[in-house]
Design a protein around this motif. Sequence first.
Motif: not given
Lengths: 134, 506
Positions: A99, A102, A106, B31, B35-37, B39-40, B43-44, B47-48, B50-51, B54
């Motif tokens: 996490v 990642v 960003f 989340l 905090r493994d894959e 979760a990653a 999170a990704g 964030l995407m 989010d992007d 925006a």
Amino acid sequence: MSNQQIAPHQGATDLGSAGTIEVELADDGIVEVVLPVCSEVRAPEAQAAAAVVRAMSDGRKRPVLMTLTGVLDINDGARAVYAAAETVSAFALVGETPVDRVLAHFLLRATPESIPARFFASEAAAREWLAGYL
Amino acid sequence: MNPESQDPRLLALVEGVIRIADGDLSTRIPLSGPRDEVAAVIAGINLMADDLQAVYRELEERVETRTAMLREAQIELERMALTDPLTQLANRTALNRKLSHELAETAHGELPPALLVLDLDSFKGVNDRLGHSAGDDVLRITAKRLADAVREGDVVARLGGDEFAVMLPKSNVVQARGVAKRILRALAESIEIGDLRIVCGTSIGLRVAEPGQSVDELVMEADTAMYAAKAEKRNTVRVFEPALLHARRLQGQMITELREAIRTDQLVLYYQPVVELSSGRFEGAEALVRWNHPERGLLMPDNFIPLAEETGLIVELGDWVLREALRQLRSWLDTPGLVDDFSMRVNISPTELRSLELIERVRDALAETGVDASKLVIELTESVAVNGSDLDRYSLSGLRHLGVQLEIDDFGTGYSSISYLRNLPVHVVKIDRSLIEGLGTDDGQRDFVAAVLQLIHACGMEAVAEGIETAEQAAELSWLGCASGQGYYFSRPVPPADFVRLLGRA
């Protein structure tokens, strides 16, 4: 060594926003920024942290070691603050989990072109790299 | 696969991705857990999202800004398309649009619009004499005065050149006439251009729309009324009436015919002798134009010269007269024993005098016919000689340099000041017929004419009297020292062949 803790945004209601950003100027001249574990980082606390970094830089550019291990999220407002960094000579982003990696990438994408930035899984490697930007 | 062993975060991940795919970009997947894959990935994706959110927001803002800019540009373009750039008044398109709207309202029982059309009476002179920049100033000031003279809700437009229009919505003749009179007063005030004060004045045509009338008809009829107003006298308002249309059609036809007449020699010159009063000898002739109209017979100048002046045809017409008169003089001079010391008088209009080619045309006509310049007398009106612009003076002095004689026509009708007389670039003064009337019967008139003659002589000029109708008048004028004269007593203007017979008898 100076050490400051930046409180999260007062108006924040998100349960994830519970931590503080720690900013410290280490003896080796590297500015250490530690993002709060299990918290979402938003623009206000990011701005406050950025102000401290600027103050610590004292008119010169310094390398920044940013630890984001365990952070919950860095929202786009906070990323925009990161992207506007001026007094930073290089960013080393350090994290342990997938996490963290990642989230770090960003941030790396948002880094200004003029500032070298990399992700490290170990603080030692990061410090070694940053030493080149003192 | 055992469902119980499945990571519940994967289910949340699928649900979240579906919501994002459905367009809810505010979706964030919780989340939690290690905090493994997995979760990653969560999170990704957060964030995407989010992007993406925006980017969408920025795009929307940009579209909104651009749309607003486009709308503003469109409004400005529309304003420009409907505004006269010089005066900022409505233009013809804008006026037509408003008229069209008002006419449509009339169909629904509203009162009809009234339209005033006007142009400035002496604008061409301003442009010619003071230049286009002064002309533009006059138009701008006129526009401002018009806008101030009308009522709120009336539309003032510039149709082009010095032509303006005012549309009064839901109006009638009385109201419209009231506004028109206010406009007359406003435009009768002088305009200051540099050191000069100019009064342009205007003639206004008024038309209240009829039910079912089109915009074009309404404008044309108001325009027709304006031309009638101009033809009557300056500074008037003329209300449209159907008879004016007929007159206008006739006039339009006449312009075409006159152009044709000049081209095909339908014009003819009549000649009236100018006589040496002491001896009775024919010392010259005044060329007077007539139009031998194929249908209407012989037309006198009053019937077509004003039209020629108005349309600019006068320059062409004047040129024809000059050449024909000189050609005729050449022919008479070439006939042995017919005339010896003999001059030809040709009238010239203010418009011709302002034509830059005048001197050249006179020089060419003299050269082509081989007539000596001193045998040509050009007659100008008193107002041109007295009030002329620099260009007029340039033309006059050019003509003098050619050796042409200049004569003031109709002296005594215009300007009472005598001090200017000495400075005029002329040789001869023609005393108007109105001063001759009464001569031979009225002693007072004789004293008056004697004084005028003395004045002319004191300025070093010769006098010609026109309108001599009796032997007494001729004798009296001769006795008073007037050198020459013309009038019915000697002869009316006659065709060339008759003139030759007169020459034979003289």
